[in-house]
Scaffold this active site. Structure first.
Site, PDB file in Angstrom:
ATOM      1  N   GLY A 167      -0.748   4.545  -4.338  1.00 15.19           N
ATOM      2  CA  GLY A 167       0.703   4.432  -4.448  1.00 15.19           C
ATOM      3  C   GLY A 167       1.175   3.188  -5.165  1.00 15.19           C
ATOM      4  O   GLY A 167       2.022   3.254  -6.074  1.00 15.19           O
ATOM      5  N   SER A 168       0.648   2.027  -4.788  1.00 12.53           N
ATOM      6  CA  SER A 168       1.041   0.798  -5.484  1.00 12.53           C
ATOM      7  C   SER A 168       0.458   0.775  -6.887  1.00 12.53           C
ATOM      8  O   SER A 168       1.029   0.166  -7.806  1.00 12.53           O
ATOM      9  CB  SER A 168       0.586  -0.429  -4.694  1.00 12.53           C
ATOM     10  N   CYS A 200       0.855  -1.185   0.000  1.00  8.95           N
ATOM     11  CA  CYS A 200       0.000   0.000   0.000  1.00  8.95           C
ATOM     12  C   CYS A 200       0.886   1.228   0.000  1.00  8.95           C
ATOM     13  O   CYS A 200       1.526   1.541   1.005  1.00  8.95           O
ATOM     14  CB  CYS A 200      -0.923  -0.003   1.207  1.00  8.95           C
ATOM     15  N   GLY A 201       0.935   1.917  -1.133  1.00  8.18           N
ATOM     16  CA  GLY A 201       1.820   3.066  -1.263  1.00  8.18           C
ATOM     17  C   GLY A 201       1.388   4.260  -0.437  1.00  8.18           C
ATOM     18  O   GLY A 201       2.229   4.950   0.155  1.00  8.18           O
ATOM     19  N   HIS A 202       0.078   4.523  -0.380  1.00  6.20           N
ATOM     20  CA  HIS A 202      -0.347   5.667   0.436  1.00  6.20           C
ATOM     21  C   HIS A 202      -0.020   5.417   1.905  1.00  6.20           C
ATOM     22  O   HIS A 202       0.323   6.347   2.645  1.00  6.20           O
ATOM     23  CB  HIS A 202      -1.846   5.947   0.236  1.00  6.20           C
ATOM     24  N   ASP A 256     -10.288   3.903  -3.540  1.00  6.39           N
ATOM     25  CA  ASP A 256      -9.148   4.650  -3.028  1.00  6.39           C
ATOM     26  C   ASP A 256      -9.356   6.135  -3.301  1.00  6.39           C
ATOM     27  O   ASP A 256      -9.615   6.541  -4.431  1.00  6.39           O
ATOM     28  CB  ASP A 256      -7.867   4.170  -3.700  1.00  6.39           C
TER      29      ASP A 256
END
Length: 373
Positions: free
Chosen positions: A293-294, A126-128, A288
């Site tokens: 991010g991902s 999870c990028g965020h 989202d």
């Protein structure tokens, strides 16, 4: 436990004006605590990145057993899922809540390990959340010696070690960038039969999790202007079709070989200075709020694979839901197993929204959470 003032017996006021003044003063000084109760307590720090929430769980969980982070993920899913439901779902959370549980990592250079959670279960990247956790780790002392202008934070995610870099100046944290695990394209121009839409061509790319990508115009939709419900319905239909018709493979672990969701784009994939928008629908039709991010990682890998961008060409990716933005660029070629891959840098900002101590009263029939669909 000491009782707050509102539970103490009040004397009858003699003058109305003085009573109002005294009452307002009492409200302002209220010591907010819970009355005596029985039940588990869970403490969290709430943040958001680009509008997407992250509930960082700091206490209340029992030990998450497992030798590796992936085995801890399996243990949490099999033995501790009632706590995920309690914190992600109503009445403490909501349909689109997202969470992060801090756990020990088996990697010696990791500052922290993390398990990601949402309305359906546990994701692998999870990028965020990485952007959020980078700032959190520095602010809460998980990195012992912060340094300016950037403090490195190594975050062990289920997909692998992700290296974040947090702006730091005189005790204050700022923007965060991270370098992804190797991201790669699984397949392009895959035709699947989507219920209600017929044959749809999608690309499938990996940025710590697998996503299907398709231009929203294929469904007559605009990611920035169409109703969220219509975008969710189209993306969910694509996800169901890909899951049933395409077998995914990850060269390093079967635990990573699943489709996380579908990202609808504005189709503007060729490099330019203008922002390109998308909406990600993942897990159980969860939307989202950030550019994802991902998802940005996987989309950059896809654009690089197709020759639409070059190394170190930075693009701005915008959330069709909120208008929030991340930047992303491919910084170096790499490999994942026997597949060609790229390392992607994603950058954004996270913000605090509050802290909470949640309880599960023993006689509360809804203490483990619920969702209305």
């Amino acid at each position: 436990m000491r009782q707050p003032p509102q539970w103490q017996k009040c004397q009858k006021p003699t003058k109305k004006k003085k009573w109002h003044s005294r009452r307002n003063s009492r409200r302002a000084a209220m010591d907010v605590q819970l009355p005596p109760h029985e039940g588990a307590k869970l403490s969290v720090v709430d943040m958001h990145t680009g509008g997407e929430p992250l509930r960082v769980i700091v206490s209340g969980y029992p030990e998450v057993k497992g030798r590796t982070l992936l085995s801890k993920r399996r243990y949490a899913r099999e033995h501790l899922d009632h706590l995920r439901r309690a914190l992600m779902l109503e009445p403490r959370g909501h349909y689109d809540m997202y969470g992060a549980l801090l756990v020990a990592s088996e990697l010696p250079d990791a500052h922290l390990g993390v398990l990601f959670m949402h309305n359906e279960g546990y994701s692998t990247m999870c990028g965020h959340a990485v952007i959020t956790l980078g700032r959190f780790a520095v602010d809460y002392g998980l990195v012992k010696e912060p340094r300016s202008p950037e403090t490195p934070v190594n975050i062990h995610c289920p997909c692998g070690l992700v290296r974040a870099f947090v702006e730091y100046d005189r005790g204050k944290t700022g923007a965060v960038r991270f370098l992804s695990v190797p991201a790669f394209v699984f397949a392009t121009d895959v035709t699947v039969v989507v219920e209600g839409f017929g044959n749809v061509t999608v690309d499938i790319s990996y940025g710590g999790a697998f996503y299907a990508f398709v231009d929203a115009q294929r469904f007559g939709l605009d990611v920035s202007a169409s109703r969220t419900r219509d975008l969710v319905d189209a993306a969910t239909a694509v996800t169901k079709a890909v899951k049933s018709q395409v077998k995914l493979h990850h060269p390093l672990s079967d635990d990573l070989a699943f489709l996380y969701g579908t990202i609808l784009t504005d189709g503007k994939d060729q490099f330019c200075d203008d922002a390109t928008a998308n909406v990600c629908v993942f897990a159980d039709a969860q939307v989202d709020r950030s550019p994802t991010g991902s998802g940005v990682t996987a989309r950059v890998a896809l654009q690089y694979h197709k020759g639409q961008i070059e190394l170190n060409q930075s693009r701005t990716f915008q959330s069709g839901a909120t208008g929030s933005q991340f930047t992303g660029k491919a910084v170096e070629e790499s490999t994942c197993g026997d597949l060609k891959a790229v390392v992607v840098e994603v950058a954004g900002r996270a913000f605090y929204t509050g802290t909470s101590c949640f309880v599960q009263e023993a006689d509360d029939q809804l203490k483990d959470g619920f969702l209305l669909k």
